[in-house]
Design an enzyme around this catalytic site. Sequence first.
Site, PDB file in Angstrom:
ATOM      1  N   SER A 221       1.000  -1.206   0.125  1.00 33.42           N
ATOM      2  CA  SER A 221       0.138   0.075   0.158  1.00 33.42           C
ATOM      3  C   SER A 221       0.858   1.046  -0.037  1.00 33.42           C
ATOM      4  O   SER A 221       1.710   1.542   0.886  1.00 33.42           O
ATOM      5  CB  SER A 221      -0.902  -0.104   1.198  1.00 33.42           C
ATOM      6  OG  SER A 221      -1.399   1.358   1.306  1.00 33.42           O
TER       7      SER A 221
ATOM      8  N   HIS B  92      -1.329  -1.377  -4.386  1.00 31.21           N
ATOM      9  CA  HIS B  92      -2.339  -1.021  -3.812  1.00 31.21           C
ATOM     10  C   HIS B  92      -2.419   0.524  -3.326  1.00 31.21           C
ATOM     11  O   HIS B  92      -1.524   1.047  -2.943  1.00 31.21           O
ATOM     12  CB  HIS B  92      -2.428  -1.918  -2.523  1.00 31.21           C
ATOM     13  CG  HIS B  92      -3.727  -1.837  -1.500  1.00 31.21           C
ATOM     14  ND1 HIS B  92      -4.892  -2.535  -2.003  1.00 31.21           N
ATOM     15  CD2 HIS B  92      -4.269  -0.945  -0.620  1.00 31.21           C
ATOM     16  CE1 HIS B  92      -6.105  -2.254  -1.134  1.00 31.21           C
ATOM     17  NE2 HIS B  92      -5.312  -1.026  -0.343  1.00 31.21           N
TER      18      HIS B  92
ATOM     19  N   ASP C  42      -4.752   3.632  -1.633  1.00 31.77           N
ATOM     20  CA  ASP C  42      -5.860   3.730  -0.789  1.00 31.77           C
ATOM     21  C   ASP C  42      -6.252   5.271  -0.845  1.00 31.77           C
ATOM     22  O   ASP C  42      -5.678   6.190  -0.656  1.00 31.77           O
ATOM     23  CB  ASP C  42      -5.297   3.655   0.935  1.00 31.77           C
ATOM     24  CG  ASP C  42      -4.970   2.164   1.057  1.00 31.77           C
ATOM     25  OD1 ASP C  42      -6.069   1.532   0.862  1.00 31.77           O
ATOM     26  OD2 ASP C  42      -4.003   1.831   1.673  1.00 31.77           O
TER      27      ASP C  42
ATOM     28  N   MET D 270      -8.989   7.941   0.089  1.00 32.50           N
ATOM     29  CA  MET D 270      -9.804   8.208   1.424  1.00 32.50           C
ATOM     30  C   MET D 270     -10.314   9.738   0.949  1.00 32.50           C
ATOM     31  O   MET D 270      -9.873  10.367   0.627  1.00 32.50           O
ATOM     32  CB  MET D 270      -9.000   8.117   2.496  1.00 32.50           C
ATOM     33  CG  MET D 270      -8.269   6.980   2.790  1.00 32.50           C
ATOM     34  SD  MET D 270      -7.417   6.996   4.392  1.00 32.50           S
ATOM     35  CE  MET D 270      -6.759   5.244   4.360  1.00 32.50           C
TER      36      MET D 270
ATOM     37  N   HIS E  52      -8.357   0.962  -3.944  1.00 29.02           N
ATOM     38  CA  HIS E  52      -9.204   0.630  -2.862  1.00 29.02           C
ATOM     39  C   HIS E  52     -10.143   1.915  -2.444  1.00 29.02           C
ATOM     40  O   HIS E  52      -9.500   2.884  -1.881  1.00 29.02           O
ATOM     41  CB  HIS E  52      -8.388   0.236  -1.759  1.00 29.02           C
ATOM     42  CG  HIS E  52      -9.221  -0.115  -0.148  1.00 29.02           C
ATOM     43  ND1 HIS E  52      -8.602  -0.211   1.161  1.00 29.02           N
ATOM     44  CD2 HIS E  52     -10.544  -0.030  -0.253  1.00 29.02           C
ATOM     45  CE1 HIS E  52      -9.346  -0.392   1.686  1.00 29.02           C
ATOM     46  NE2 HIS E  52     -10.732  -0.432   1.311  1.00 29.02           N
TER      47      HIS E  52
ATOM     48  N   MET F 258     -12.281   4.202  -0.168  1.00 27.23           N
ATOM     49  CA  MET F 258     -12.723   4.457   0.946  1.00 27.23           C
ATOM     50  C   MET F 258     -13.408   5.784   0.996  1.00 27.23           C
ATOM     51  O   MET F 258     -13.122   6.896   1.486  1.00 27.23           O
ATOM     52  CB  MET F 258     -11.812   4.490   1.894  1.00 27.23           C
ATOM     53  CG  MET F 258     -11.370   2.815   2.441  1.00 27.23           C
ATOM     54  SD  MET F 258      -9.531   2.700   3.111  1.00 27.23           S
ATOM     55  CE  MET F 258      -8.493   3.184   1.580  1.00 27.23           C
TER      56      MET F 258
ATOM     57  N   MET G 175     -11.291  -6.240   5.596  1.00 25.31           N
ATOM     58  CA  MET G 175     -10.392  -5.422   6.518  1.00 25.31           C
ATOM     59  C   MET G 175     -10.054  -5.951   7.665  1.00 25.31           C
ATOM     60  O   MET G 175     -10.839  -6.443   8.485  1.00 25.31           O
ATOM     61  CB  MET G 175     -11.144  -4.270   6.628  1.00 25.31           C
ATOM     62  CG  MET G 175     -11.466  -3.201   5.361  1.00 25.31           C
ATOM     63  SD  MET G 175     -10.146  -2.779   4.248  1.00 25.31           S
ATOM     64  CE  MET G 175      -9.126  -1.891   5.465  1.00 25.31           C
TER      65      MET G 175
ATOM     66  N   ASP H  91      -6.489  -6.773   4.261  1.00 26.00           N
ATOM     67  CA  ASP H  91      -6.008  -5.294   4.308  1.00 26.00           C
ATOM     68  C   ASP H  91      -5.996  -4.918   5.607  1.00 26.00           C
ATOM     69  O   ASP H  91      -6.915  -4.700   6.238  1.00 26.00           O
ATOM     70  CB  ASP H  91      -6.785  -4.378   3.271  1.00 26.00           C
ATOM     71  CG  ASP H  91      -6.346  -3.126   2.994  1.00 26.00           C
ATOM     72  OD1 ASP H  91      -5.040  -2.798   3.821  1.00 26.00           O
ATOM     73  OD2 ASP H  91      -6.808  -2.188   2.404  1.00 26.00           O
TER      74      ASP H  91
HETATM   75  C1  DX5 Z   1      -6.255   1.140   5.712  1.00 29.26           C
HETATM   76  C2  DX5 Z   1      -5.893   0.748   4.115  1.00 29.26           C
HETATM   77  C3  DX5 Z   1      -4.676   0.053   4.450  1.00 29.26           C
HETATM   78  C4  DX5 Z   1      -3.482   0.411   5.039  1.00 29.26           C
HETATM   79  C5  DX5 Z   1      -2.420  -0.831   5.284  1.00 29.26           C
HETATM   80  O1  DX5 Z   1      -7.372   2.110   5.582  1.00 29.26           O
HETATM   81  O2  DX5 Z   1      -6.908   0.629   3.531  1.00 29.26           O
HETATM   82  O3  DX5 Z   1      -4.341  -0.351   2.798  1.00 29.26           O
HETATM   83  O4  DX5 Z   1      -2.839   1.355   4.462  1.00 29.26           O
HETATM   84  O5  DX5 Z   1      -1.546  -0.125   6.121  1.00 29.26           O
HETATM   85  P1  DX5 Z   1      -0.750  -0.999   7.039  1.00 29.26           P
HETATM   86  O6  DX5 Z   1      -0.174  -2.382   6.274  1.00 29.26           O
HETATM   87  O7  DX5 Z   1       0.362  -0.499   7.797  1.00 29.26           O
HETATM   88  O8  DX5 Z   1      -1.804  -1.530   8.093  1.00 29.26           O
HETATM   89 ZN    ZN Z   2      -6.415  -0.599   1.725  1.00 31.64          ZN
END
Ligand code: DX5
Ligand code: ZN
Length: 231
Positions: free
Chosen positions: A14, A39, A41, A43, A72, A74, A143, A178
Amino acid sequence: MTQPFDRRIKIAPSILAADFASFGAECEAIEAQGADWVHVDVMDGHFVPNITFGPAMCAAIRPHIRGVMDVHLMIAPVDPYIDAFAQAGADVITAHVEAGPHTHRTLQAIRAAGARAGIALNPGTPAAAVEPLLDLADLVCVMTVNPGFGGQKFIDQTAKIRALRAMIGDRPIHIEIDGGVDPATAPLVAQAGADVLVAGSAVFRGGSAAEPQAYGDNIRAIRAAAEGVYA
Ligand code: DX5
Ligand code: ZN
């Protein structure tokens, strides 16, 4: 990028844990060091309490990723942004089942946009929530933290992973994990049936795009643990 379906372990770093000033170089570094997927993320400060980046950033890093760009989302709502992320070059677009009342429509829209469709479940959401949606999904993301931040403690979801693996049967649907994945937790989720392991802090710690050897060591350690090889 089209790849044949397989259930071998895939490590998906990620970039939430990468240097935000150097995403292109970071993507190239992790792929050179053995990452299978990248990956990303996304948000929105609404569905989750943090804000990261959007389709323009995905389009900017796309030329720096040779393999799968795994996006991903969110965010809520999701549907107004699907085409933008597909046009930015996302291979997989994952939406949360908790993000709105019409996940069925969302998954159809992701496939119609030309991407593979993923559906994510928060730790508080049962496996049964996605059972009616599985024929529209190419990936289920379990998750193992509450989404919003990297570096959180792993929440055990192995019973849910096993239930999903049984539900999926022979269908070509990935199970992605994840949150909090590292060499200690990877074997638990792999044994339960996961094949895509997202890892942020456990991949990027100790290295940089200029000195990326630690990335390779970290990726190999997670993969070896997941595959049951304790070198
Ligand atoms: C959390 C994200 C993950 C996160 C994982 O909201 O979707 O992808 O970045 O990070 P680590 O591996 O540090 O938990
Ligand atoms: Zn993620």
